[in-house]
Motif scaffolding. Structure first.
Motif, PDB file in Angstrom:
ATOM      1  N   SER A 166       6.085  -0.962   5.876  1.00 57.83           N
ATOM      2  CA  SER A 166       6.960  -0.115   6.792  1.00 57.83           C
ATOM      3  C   SER A 166       7.459   0.556   5.804  1.00 57.83           C
ATOM      4  CB  SER A 166       7.938  -1.500   7.016  1.00 57.83           C
ATOM      5  OG  SER A 166       9.287  -1.745   6.025  1.00 57.83           O
ATOM      6  N   LYS A 167       6.589   0.674   4.796  1.00 55.62           N
ATOM      7  CA  LYS A 167       7.083   2.109   4.103  1.00 55.62           C
ATOM      8  C   LYS A 167       5.867   3.270   4.015  1.00 55.62           C
ATOM      9  CE  LYS A 167      10.369   0.537   1.041  1.00 55.62           C
ATOM     10  NZ  LYS A 167      10.757  -0.239   1.258  1.00 55.62           N
ATOM     11  N   SER A 168       5.727   4.724   3.898  1.00 60.09           N
ATOM     12  CA  SER A 168       5.066   5.693   4.194  1.00 60.09           C
ATOM     13  C   SER A 168       4.624   5.867   2.597  1.00 60.09           C
ATOM     14  CB  SER A 168       5.853   6.661   4.680  1.00 60.09           C
ATOM     15  OG  SER A 168       6.028   7.304   3.499  1.00 60.09           O
ATOM     16  N   GLY A 169       3.119   6.159   2.716  1.00 60.84           N
ATOM     17  CA  GLY A 169       2.622   6.348   1.228  1.00 60.84           C
ATOM     18  C   GLY A 169       3.649   7.283  -0.111  1.00 60.84           C
ATOM     19  N   GLU A 170       3.998   8.072   0.950  1.00 62.42           N
ATOM     20  CA  GLU A 170       5.325   8.892   0.374  1.00 62.42           C
ATOM     21  C   GLU A 170       6.431   7.870   0.046  1.00 62.42           C
ATOM     22  OE1 GLU A 170       6.306  12.399   2.640  1.00 62.42           O
ATOM     23  OE2 GLU A 170       8.256  13.658   0.844  1.00 62.42           O
ATOM     24  N   GLU A 171       7.138   7.414   0.537  1.00 59.91           N
ATOM     25  CA  GLU A 171       8.273   6.520   0.022  1.00 59.91           C
ATOM     26  C   GLU A 171       7.777   5.709  -0.992  1.00 59.91           C
ATOM     27  OE1 GLU A 171      10.744   6.124   4.551  1.00 59.91           O
ATOM     28  OE2 GLU A 171       8.828   4.795   4.209  1.00 59.91           O
ATOM     29  N   LEU A 172       6.708   4.864  -1.276  1.00 54.42           N
ATOM     30  CA  LEU A 172       5.954   3.824  -2.107  1.00 54.42           C
ATOM     31  C   LEU A 172       5.862   5.019  -3.224  1.00 54.42           C
ATOM     32  CD1 LEU A 172       3.203   2.190   0.523  1.00 54.42           C
ATOM     33  CD2 LEU A 172       5.749   1.504  -0.917  1.00 54.42           C
ATOM     34  N   VAL A 173       5.192   5.762  -3.194  1.00 49.30           N
ATOM     35  CA  VAL A 173       5.195   7.074  -4.275  1.00 49.30           C
ATOM     36  C   VAL A 173       6.117   6.898  -5.195  1.00 49.30           C
ATOM     37  CG1 VAL A 173       2.626   6.754  -4.274  1.00 49.30           C
ATOM     38  CG2 VAL A 173       4.286   9.184  -3.915  1.00 49.30           C
ATOM     39  N   LYS A 197      -3.559  -6.717  -2.528  1.00 50.67           N
ATOM     40  CA  LYS A 197      -4.991  -6.350  -1.652  1.00 50.67           C
ATOM     41  C   LYS A 197      -3.996  -5.781  -0.672  1.00 50.67           C
ATOM     42  CE  LYS A 197      -8.488 -10.160  -1.414  1.00 50.67           C
ATOM     43  NZ  LYS A 197      -8.736 -12.077  -1.537  1.00 50.67           N
ATOM     44  N   GLU A 198      -2.856  -5.939  -0.310  1.00 54.24           N
ATOM     45  CA  GLU A 198      -2.902  -5.053   1.482  1.00 54.24           C
ATOM     46  C   GLU A 198      -2.606  -3.682   0.517  1.00 54.24           C
ATOM     47  OE1 GLU A 198       1.716  -5.331   3.552  1.00 54.24           O
ATOM     48  OE2 GLU A 198       1.481  -5.062   1.497  1.00 54.24           O
ATOM     49  N   MET A 199      -1.772  -3.652  -0.820  1.00 58.80           N
ATOM     50  CA  MET A 199      -1.857  -1.996  -1.794  1.00 58.80           C
ATOM     51  C   MET A 199      -3.683  -1.090  -1.594  1.00 58.80           C
ATOM     52  SD  MET A 199       1.376  -1.552  -1.565  1.00 58.80           S
ATOM     53  CE  MET A 199       1.162   0.318  -2.801  1.00 58.80           C
ATOM     54  N   LEU A 200      -4.021  -2.305  -1.573  1.00 59.99           N
ATOM     55  CA  LEU A 200      -5.178  -1.679  -1.962  1.00 59.99           C
ATOM     56  C   LEU A 200      -6.055  -1.176  -0.801  1.00 59.99           C
ATOM     57  CD1 LEU A 200      -6.357  -4.244  -4.722  1.00 59.99           C
ATOM     58  CD2 LEU A 200      -5.882  -1.360  -4.989  1.00 59.99           C
ATOM     59  N   ALA A 229      -4.176   6.572   1.589  1.00 61.83           N
ATOM     60  CA  ALA A 229      -3.061   6.838   1.973  1.00 61.83           C
ATOM     61  C   ALA A 229      -2.158   7.645   0.695  1.00 61.83           C
ATOM     62  CB  ALA A 229      -2.192   6.082   2.820  1.00 61.83           C
ATOM     63  N   LEU A 230      -2.101   6.407  -0.597  1.00 62.55           N
ATOM     64  CA  LEU A 230      -1.585   6.707  -1.396  1.00 62.55           C
ATOM     65  C   LEU A 230      -2.035   7.710  -2.690  1.00 62.55           C
ATOM     66  CD1 LEU A 230      -1.307   2.890  -1.757  1.00 62.55           C
ATOM     67  CD2 LEU A 230       0.810   4.261  -2.369  1.00 62.55           C
ATOM     68  N   GLU A 231      -3.066   7.329  -2.400  1.00 59.17           N
ATOM     69  CA  GLU A 231      -3.933   8.801  -3.449  1.00 59.17           C
ATOM     70  C   GLU A 231      -3.877  10.502  -2.933  1.00 59.17           C
ATOM     71  OE1 GLU A 231      -7.905   7.905  -3.829  1.00 59.17           O
ATOM     72  OE2 GLU A 231      -7.872   6.445  -5.357  1.00 59.17           O
ATOM     73  N   GLU A 232      -3.663   9.966  -1.295  1.00 54.65           N
ATOM     74  CA  GLU A 232      -3.187  11.165  -0.723  1.00 54.65           C
ATOM     75  C   GLU A 232      -1.907  12.177  -1.005  1.00 54.65           C
ATOM     76  OE1 GLU A 232      -4.294  13.483   0.259  1.00 54.65           O
ATOM     77  OE2 GLU A 232      -6.666  12.514  -0.030  1.00 54.65           O
ATOM     78  N   SER A 251       1.735 -12.190 -12.380  1.00 59.32           N
ATOM     79  CA  SER A 251       2.483 -10.903 -13.174  1.00 59.32           C
ATOM     80  C   SER A 251       0.831 -10.055 -13.797  1.00 59.32           C
ATOM     81  CB  SER A 251       2.793 -12.174 -14.698  1.00 59.32           C
ATOM     82  OG  SER A 251       3.968 -12.735 -14.500  1.00 59.32           O
ATOM     83  N   ASP A 252       0.877 -10.093 -13.241  1.00 59.02           N
ATOM     84  CA  ASP A 252      -0.809  -9.197 -13.674  1.00 59.02           C
ATOM     85  C   ASP A 252      -0.406  -7.476 -13.408  1.00 59.02           C
ATOM     86  OD1 ASP A 252      -1.937 -10.686 -14.777  1.00 59.02           O
ATOM     87  OD2 ASP A 252      -2.927 -11.391 -12.420  1.00 59.02           O
ATOM     88  N   SER A 253      -0.505  -6.278 -13.325  1.00 61.63           N
ATOM     89  CA  SER A 253      -0.840  -5.088 -11.941  1.00 61.63           C
ATOM     90  C   SER A 253      -2.163  -3.931 -12.209  1.00 61.63           C
ATOM     91  CB  SER A 253       0.061  -4.541 -13.041  1.00 61.63           C
ATOM     92  OG  SER A 253       0.860  -4.185 -13.401  1.00 61.63           O
ATOM     93  N   GLU A 254      -2.489  -3.713 -11.004  1.00 59.59           N
ATOM     94  CA  GLU A 254      -3.207  -2.620 -10.548  1.00 59.59           C
ATOM     95  C   GLU A 254      -2.758  -1.487 -10.905  1.00 59.59           C
ATOM     96  OE1 GLU A 254      -6.522  -2.479  -9.206  1.00 59.59           O
ATOM     97  OE2 GLU A 254      -6.749  -4.537  -9.462  1.00 59.59           O
ATOM     98  N   LEU A 255      -4.090  -0.469 -11.632  1.00 61.40           N
ATOM     99  CA  LEU A 255      -3.985   0.676 -11.386  1.00 61.40           C
ATOM    100  C   LEU A 255      -4.503   1.835 -10.798  1.00 61.40           C
ATOM    101  CD1 LEU A 255      -1.821   1.084 -14.141  1.00 61.40           C
ATOM    102  CD2 LEU A 255      -3.049   2.075 -15.714  1.00 61.40           C
ATOM    103  N   MET A 256      -3.247   2.646  -9.970  1.00 59.39           N
ATOM    104  CA  MET A 256      -4.798   4.137  -9.634  1.00 59.39           C
ATOM    105  C   MET A 256      -4.232   5.405 -10.277  1.00 59.39           C
ATOM    106  SD  MET A 256      -3.911   3.237  -5.406  1.00 59.39           S
ATOM    107  CE  MET A 256      -4.170   1.396  -4.780  1.00 59.39           C
ATOM    108  N   VAL A 257      -4.824   6.474  -9.919  1.00 58.28           N
ATOM    109  CA  VAL A 257      -4.922   7.165 -10.550  1.00 58.28           C
ATOM    110  C   VAL A 257      -5.167   8.188 -10.108  1.00 58.28           C
ATOM    111  CG1 VAL A 257      -6.775   7.136 -12.350  1.00 58.28           C
ATOM    112  CG2 VAL A 257      -4.724   9.090 -13.346  1.00 58.28           C
ATOM    113  N   VAL A 258      -4.542   9.833  -9.956  1.00 53.50           N
ATOM    114  CA  VAL A 258      -5.561  11.060  -9.324  1.00 53.50           C
ATOM    115  C   VAL A 258      -4.464  11.623 -10.501  1.00 53.50           C
ATOM    116  CG1 VAL A 258      -5.746  10.494  -6.719  1.00 53.50           C
ATOM    117  CG2 VAL A 258      -3.601  11.624  -7.954  1.00 53.50           C
TER     118      VAL A 258
END
Lengths: 311, 311
Positions: free
Chosen positions: B195-202, B227-230, B235-238, B262-269
């Motif tokens: 239910s959260k926007s990209g801006e809220e999530l980051v 997967k849901e987040m990927l 939107a997350l990168e924006e 107990s794993d993580s995915e990383l994104m970066v801009v």
């Protein structure tokens, strides 16, 4: 595991030495650390009396941890870096046990930090032994007790906390001494002033305070004979003037504290003698004044001066 | 005696809220202080779940102590002034209970300061109740337990200390819950990301780190469905790019942590994507990478980045 050095502040007093000895032992028992208590200077006469009395070895005096091959340390009875070992900023601080304000202190990682506003760091360590139900060896009990007596002037200083006397009673029992008899003997051992020069006396226990832009040095000596010190007023004033000139202090104040009656005489030289005299509501005679019931630099002298210098 | 406010850091998580509630109660019992637990922001969804579950009232959110007529405060789960109440520099700090590094902190007077390098501030407070043999009310036991579960991701984070699990077991018993069942439900309650926007999530849980002169923002979100987040990567990168532009960060990194495995995915801009990619020995695909067993920003991500940015 490489060795962790445990030490109190530079120019060590009895609490600086005893808290290091006490916490080094406690950390071995409770945290299984490989510790060694050391000191950032030689023990003073009061501390030597206690070490001799309880047959405890004086910690080695060192100036650099790196030179000892150590990179991890524990600070007792201080936390401000300028009161610590020379290479403190290059070291990992495992922990701190202290009873002063927190300032000029910073770490990169979480650490063990225990401070309480009580009479001495050794009182906190005494209670930590109890909390963790670790037996206190006789010599360590004696040293912790000595530090509490020293910092609180046998519970007469306003810095004394209600818990200090309670833990001191337990420590006296463990150390096998009468609290009042041993206490007075310990304090007297630190008052052998006759053999010291004026320069030595004004440097025995001196701290610098920035007050409204002025650098004010305040020294304190403990005695059982205020008159003896007043007879040496000229020599003391010369030593204070020399310190001002050599170190750039604006003013130098000397507190001569009568540990039997819990009063102090004040002497002052410098540019702002008038501000010092106005800080206390007493008569000044030949540049010295009697302050009834005043024994604490931190709680009874510095706050009055802070107000006066700010006017 | 005027009221003393007790609070955790800004942008409060479960440990910030629970530690304030717990220590406020403890300080009343042990130190006879007139305390009130408050918060520097609204409780997040995970914390609300715990408050509802144990029927504990959420602390009021305030921004200034002076406006409340208070001049004395107690800090929990933080000590750095920039993470504290806006008027912190005008207040008297009675005490601190924390499990972070000590930095950007200074007082004029001695204070109560207890920090330990353990999983959560609430674990220290739980042990303080025990040390002082003060009974823990059921609601407070539940909140302290929730904070330990939250900060340690149910003991899977490398920030977990051996004492955390021991005190959590005792708290679970007092709170009347099954540690593993309640723990997973609590963590899941904080992962309602859909239910959260990209801006809220980051912005949910983001901290800034200065790395070799670069300003690097690192956000972390917990989920049970990476997967849901990927799928929302664009939107997350924006949102991350907008944050960089608006706040002047050089780089923005998002850790999406799978709390079940107990794993993580990383994104970066940002300007130094290359340095971030070189920090970890993994394959990057479409600008994201899977980090097996990585859940701690502090212990597993920041150190690798610090090295890479320094090259």
């Amino acid at each position: 595991m490489s060795k962790i050095l445990v030490f109190g502040h530079r120019n060590p007093d009895t609490d600086a030495i005893a808290s290091a000895i006490g916490f080094s032992y406690l950390a071995k028992q409770k945290f299984h650390l490989n510790t060694e208590a050391i000191a950032l200077g030689e023990a003073n006469e009061e501390t030597k009396y206690a070490l001799d009395f309880f047959n405890v070895e004086a910690p080695r005096a060192i100036t650099s941890a790196k030179e000892e091959g150590c990179d991890t340390v524990i600070l007792t009875d201080h936390n401000e870096f300028q009161q610590s070992i020379l290479d403190i900023e290059e070291l990992t601080i495992w922990g701190v046990v202290d009873h002063h304000r927190v300032a000029n202190f910073e770490t990169e990682s979480p650490l063990f930090f225990r401070a309480e506003p009580v009479g001495s760091a050794s009182a906190i360590i005494g209670r930590m032994f109890q909390e963790n139900q670790i037996a206190i060896p006789k010599g360590i009990a004696g040293m912790l007790l000595s530090a509490i007596i020293s910092d609180t002037l046998l519970f007469k200083s306003p810095t004394t906390h209600s818990t200090d006397k309670a833990i001191a009673k337990i420590l006296a029992q463990l150390a096998g001494v009468d609290l009042d008899v041993y206490g007075l003997n310990l304090l007297k051992a630190g008052t052998n002033l006759a053999s010291k020069s004026g320069e030595e006396l004004v440097n025995l226990d001196a701290k610098t305070f920035p007050l409204s832009g002025k650098s004010v040095r305040i020294a304190q000596v403990n005695t059982v004979d205020i008159k003896e010190m007043l007879c040496r007023q000229n020599a003391l004033e010369e030593a204070m003037k020399s310190e001002n000139k050599a170190k750039g202090y604006d003013d130098f104040i000397l507190m001569i504290t009568d540990i039997l009656n819990s009063d102090s005489e004040l002497m002052v030289v410098g540019d702002n003698v008038k501000l010092v005299k106005e800080a206390f509501d007493v008569e000044w005679e030949s540049n010295h004044a009697f302050l009834k019931g005043v024994v604490s630099r931190k709680k009874q002298v510095v706050p009055k001066l802070t107000e006066s210098y700010a006017r």
